[in-house]
Every structure is written in structure tokens, then in C-alpha cells.
Design a protein around this motif. Structure first.
Motif, mmCIF file in Angstrom:
data_model
loop_
_atom_site.group_PDB
_atom_site.id
_atom_site.type_symbol
_atom_site.label_atom_id
_atom_site.label_comp_id
_atom_site.label_asym_id
_atom_site.label_seq_id
_atom_site.Cartn_x
_atom_site.Cartn_y
_atom_site.Cartn_z
ATOM 1 N N CYS A 5 0.835 -1.202 0.000
ATOM 2 C CA CYS A 5 0.000 0.000 0.000
ATOM 3 C C CYS A 5 0.868 1.251 0.000
ATOM 4 C CB CYS A 5 -0.910 0.002 1.227
ATOM 5 S SG CYS A 5 -2.073 -1.368 1.235
ATOM 6 N N GLU A 6 0.448 2.233 -0.771
ATOM 7 C CA GLU A 6 1.123 3.519 -0.851
ATOM 8 C C GLU A 6 0.083 4.622 -0.774
ATOM 9 O OE1 GLU A 6 4.715 3.032 -3.973
ATOM 10 O OE2 GLU A 6 2.761 3.362 -4.853
ATOM 11 N N PHE A 7 0.474 5.761 -0.319
ATOM 12 C CA PHE A 7 -0.359 6.960 -0.357
ATOM 13 C C PHE A 7 -1.816 6.633 -0.011
ATOM 14 C CE2 PHE A 7 3.172 7.449 -3.388
ATOM 15 C CZ PHE A 7 3.871 8.424 -2.714
ATOM 16 N N ILE A 8 -2.750 6.914 -0.914
ATOM 17 C CA ILE A 8 -4.159 6.610 -0.663
ATOM 18 C C ILE A 8 -4.526 5.379 -1.485
ATOM 19 C CG2 ILE A 8 -6.522 7.441 -0.769
ATOM 20 C CD1 ILE A 8 -5.369 10.274 -0.420
ATOM 21 N N ASN A 9 -5.104 4.397 -0.825
ATOM 22 C CA ASN A 9 -5.372 3.098 -1.421
ATOM 23 C C ASN A 9 -6.865 2.825 -1.512
ATOM 24 O OD1 ASN A 9 -2.474 1.863 -1.207
ATOM 25 N ND2 ASN A 9 -2.889 2.867 0.745
ATOM 26 N N LEU A 10 -7.285 2.323 -2.645
ATOM 27 C CA LEU A 10 -8.632 1.812 -2.859
ATOM 28 C C LEU A 10 -8.457 0.305 -3.011
ATOM 29 C CD1 LEU A 10 -11.657 1.853 -3.653
ATOM 30 C CD2 LEU A 10 -10.918 2.396 -5.983
ATOM 31 N N ALA A 52 -3.810 6.648 -5.401
ATOM 32 C CA ALA A 52 -3.538 8.016 -5.839
ATOM 33 C C ALA A 52 -2.787 8.738 -4.732
ATOM 34 C CB ALA A 52 -4.845 8.734 -6.146
ATOM 35 N N MET A 53 -2.285 9.898 -5.053
ATOM 36 C CA MET A 53 -1.571 10.694 -4.058
ATOM 37 C C MET A 53 -2.496 11.650 -3.316
ATOM 38 S SD MET A 53 2.072 11.282 -5.921
ATOM 39 C CE MET A 53 2.914 11.860 -4.467
ATOM 40 N N ASN A 54 -3.731 11.825 -3.840
ATOM 41 C CA ASN A 54 -4.714 12.633 -3.126
ATOM 42 C C ASN A 54 -6.104 12.065 -3.405
ATOM 43 O OD1 ASN A 54 -5.936 14.117 -5.469
ATOM 44 N ND2 ASN A 54 -3.812 14.795 -5.667
ATOM 45 N N LEU A 55 -7.007 12.303 -2.482
ATOM 46 C CA LEU A 55 -8.341 11.720 -2.569
ATOM 47 C C LEU A 55 -9.128 12.239 -3.760
ATOM 48 C CD1 LEU A 55 -10.190 9.695 -1.260
ATOM 49 C CD2 LEU A 55 -11.026 11.497 0.245
ATOM 50 N N SER A 56 -8.935 13.489 -4.137
ATOM 51 C CA SER A 56 -9.693 14.017 -5.276
ATOM 52 C C SER A 56 -9.369 13.255 -6.561
ATOM 53 C CB SER A 56 -9.461 15.520 -5.448
ATOM 54 O OG SER A 56 -8.112 15.777 -5.715
ATOM 55 N N SER A 57 -8.141 12.774 -6.696
ATOM 56 C CA SER A 57 -7.770 11.977 -7.864
ATOM 57 C C SER A 57 -8.447 10.616 -7.871
ATOM 58 C CB SER A 57 -6.255 11.755 -7.901
ATOM 59 O OG SER A 57 -5.590 12.960 -8.056
ATOM 60 N N LEU A 58 -8.796 10.120 -6.709
ATOM 61 C CA LEU A 58 -9.392 8.784 -6.586
ATOM 62 C C LEU A 58 -10.921 8.821 -6.604
ATOM 63 C CD1 LEU A 58 -8.070 6.009 -6.290
ATOM 64 C CD2 LEU A 58 -8.298 6.239 -3.830
ATOM 65 N N ASN A 59 -11.502 9.988 -6.356
ATOM 66 C CA ASN A 59 -12.962 10.091 -6.234
ATOM 67 C C ASN A 59 -13.729 9.586 -7.448
ATOM 68 O OD1 ASN A 59 -13.365 10.879 -3.612
ATOM 69 N ND2 ASN A 59 -13.176 13.060 -4.067
ATOM 70 N N SER A 60 -13.275 9.894 -8.645
ATOM 71 C CA SER A 60 -14.012 9.446 -9.833
ATOM 72 C C SER A 60 -13.990 7.922 -9.944
ATOM 73 C CB SER A 60 -13.445 10.074 -11.105
ATOM 74 O OG SER A 60 -12.117 9.658 -11.318
ATOM 75 N N ARG A 61 -12.903 7.303 -9.550
ATOM 76 C CA ARG A 61 -12.830 5.838 -9.596
ATOM 77 C C ARG A 61 -13.724 5.213 -8.533
ATOM 78 N NH1 ARG A 61 -6.453 5.843 -9.923
ATOM 79 N NH2 ARG A 61 -6.777 8.027 -9.526
ATOM 80 N N ARG A 109 3.627 -2.412 5.451
ATOM 81 C CA ARG A 109 2.699 -1.539 4.718
ATOM 82 C C ARG A 109 1.895 -2.332 3.691
ATOM 83 N NH1 ARG A 109 5.470 3.766 2.708
ATOM 84 N NH2 ARG A 109 3.317 4.168 2.160
ATOM 85 N N CYS A 110 1.445 -3.507 4.114
ATOM 86 C CA CYS A 110 0.694 -4.393 3.230
ATOM 87 C C CYS A 110 -0.676 -4.714 3.803
ATOM 88 C CB CYS A 110 1.439 -5.706 3.031
ATOM 89 S SG CYS A 110 2.934 -5.512 2.055
ATOM 90 N N ALA A 111 -1.643 -4.811 2.899
ATOM 91 C CA ALA A 111 -2.995 -5.248 3.245
ATOM 92 C C ALA A 111 -3.172 -6.662 2.725
ATOM 93 C CB ALA A 111 -4.025 -4.316 2.620
ATOM 94 N N TYR A 112 -3.973 -7.439 3.439
ATOM 95 C CA TYR A 112 -4.249 -8.792 2.989
ATOM 96 C C TYR A 112 -5.634 -9.211 3.453
ATOM 97 C CZ TYR A 112 -2.532 -10.028 7.693
ATOM 98 O OH TYR A 112 -2.331 -10.100 9.053
ATOM 99 N N MET A 113 -6.183 -10.178 2.740
ATOM 100 C CA MET A 113 -7.529 -10.660 2.999
ATOM 101 C C MET A 113 -7.550 -11.444 4.309
ATOM 102 S SD MET A 113 -10.536 -10.595 1.581
ATOM 103 C CE MET A 113 -11.064 -11.027 -0.042
ATOM 104 N N LYS A 114 -8.500 -11.083 5.146
ATOM 105 C CA LYS A 114 -8.672 -11.792 6.412
ATOM 106 C C LYS A 114 -8.925 -13.270 6.109
ATOM 107 C CE LYS A 114 -11.359 -11.537 10.636
ATOM 108 N NZ LYS A 114 -12.444 -10.842 11.316
ATOM 109 N N ASP A 115 -8.410 -14.146 6.922
ATOM 110 C CA ASP A 115 -8.551 -15.598 6.792
ATOM 111 C C ASP A 115 -7.774 -16.171 5.613
ATOM 112 O OD1 ASP A 115 -10.204 -15.648 9.069
ATOM 113 O OD2 ASP A 115 -11.982 -15.297 7.839
ATOM 114 N N LYS A 116 -6.879 -15.394 5.021
ATOM 115 C CA LYS A 116 -5.990 -15.893 3.971
ATOM 116 C C LYS A 116 -4.552 -15.642 4.430
ATOM 117 C CE LYS A 116 -9.348 -16.781 1.098
ATOM 118 N NZ LYS A 116 -9.779 -18.132 0.867
#
Length: 126
Positions: A5-10, A52-61, A109-116
Motif C-alpha cells: 500500500c502507498e499513499f491513498i489506497n482503494l 492516488a496521491m490525493n483523494l480528489s484523484s481517486l474520487n471518480s474511480r 505496509r501491506c494489506a491482505y484478505m482476512k482468513d488468507k
């Protein structure tokens, strides 16, 4: 497996993309090959990461995924929880993600699926 994960993550479970995107995740990757090629998008076996580096860049996605039927957060027993996807800033919010299906390891700095299993870390495809 885990995703870096980096910056702002979806973060979206691939199973959710399979259920709402015509053609599933394979088609999504084809339609968004540029994002995967330049390293904005990546995934492991269970989770997809956009960022993205800011939330406004990610909002459309975010709005695009909501228009396809995914739900961001909801009030569950008086508490806001992420439902079909989650958005967080890795450095500051990672340890405070209120999501029943996602875990975050602040050391890597990593996300992972619970129970995996954590397993190999997915990052930019090269």
C-alpha cells in the motif's frame, strides 16, 4: 498473499469485481492495461489495489465502482464500516481500517484478505 500500500489506497476484493464488472476481473485488467503497465494498479490472488496521491484523484474511480453496485461504507451498529471496498491512507490510517474482510500490517505496509495467508507481497507489475 498481500498487496503493498502507498499513499491513498482503494482496495477491492477481486470477487466483488467479478460480480459487478462485465467480463469479470480478466476483462477489467484488459480494459485498464495502461494502469497495470505504469504501476498504478496491482493485485494479488484476492485483492485489487488502485491508488492516488490525493483523494480528489481517486474520487471518480470510487464513484465508478459505486455506479456498478459496490458499496463503500455503511453504518453498522452505530459504527461506520467499509463494505465492498475500502479507502485508506497507508501511512496514517492503515492500522485503523474499519473493515471486516481486510487486515493491514504496518511493518510491511501491506494489506491482505482476512482468513488468507499473508504470503508473497504483490506490487507493481513490471
Amino acid at each position: 498473499m498481500a498487496i503493498y500500500c502507498e499513499f491513498i489506497n482503494l482496495i477491492i476484493p477481486i470477487s466483488k469485481i467479478e460480480s459487478v464488472y462485465t467480463g469479470g476481473f480478466t476483462k477489467y485488467k484488459e480494459d485498464n492495461a495502461v494502469g497495470f503497465n505504469i504501476g498504478v494498479l496491482w493485485h494479488d490472488d484476492y485483492l485489487f489495489r488502485d491508488g492516488a496521491m490525493n483523494l480528489s484523484s481517486l474520487n471518480s474511480r470510487i464513484k465508478k465502482w459505486e455506479s456498478l453496485g459496490l458499496k463503500g461504507f455503511s453504518n453498522v451498529n452505530g459504527e461506520q464500516k467499509w463494505i465492498d471496498f475500502c479507502v485508506f491512507e497507508g501511512i496514517f490510517d492503515g492500522d485503523n481500517i474499519n473493515c471486516d474482510w481486510l487486515l493491514y500490517d504496518s511493518k510491511t505496509r501491506c494489506a491482505y484478505m482476512k482468513d488468507k495467508p499473508f504470503g508473497k507481497i504483490a506490487f507493481r507489475e513490471k
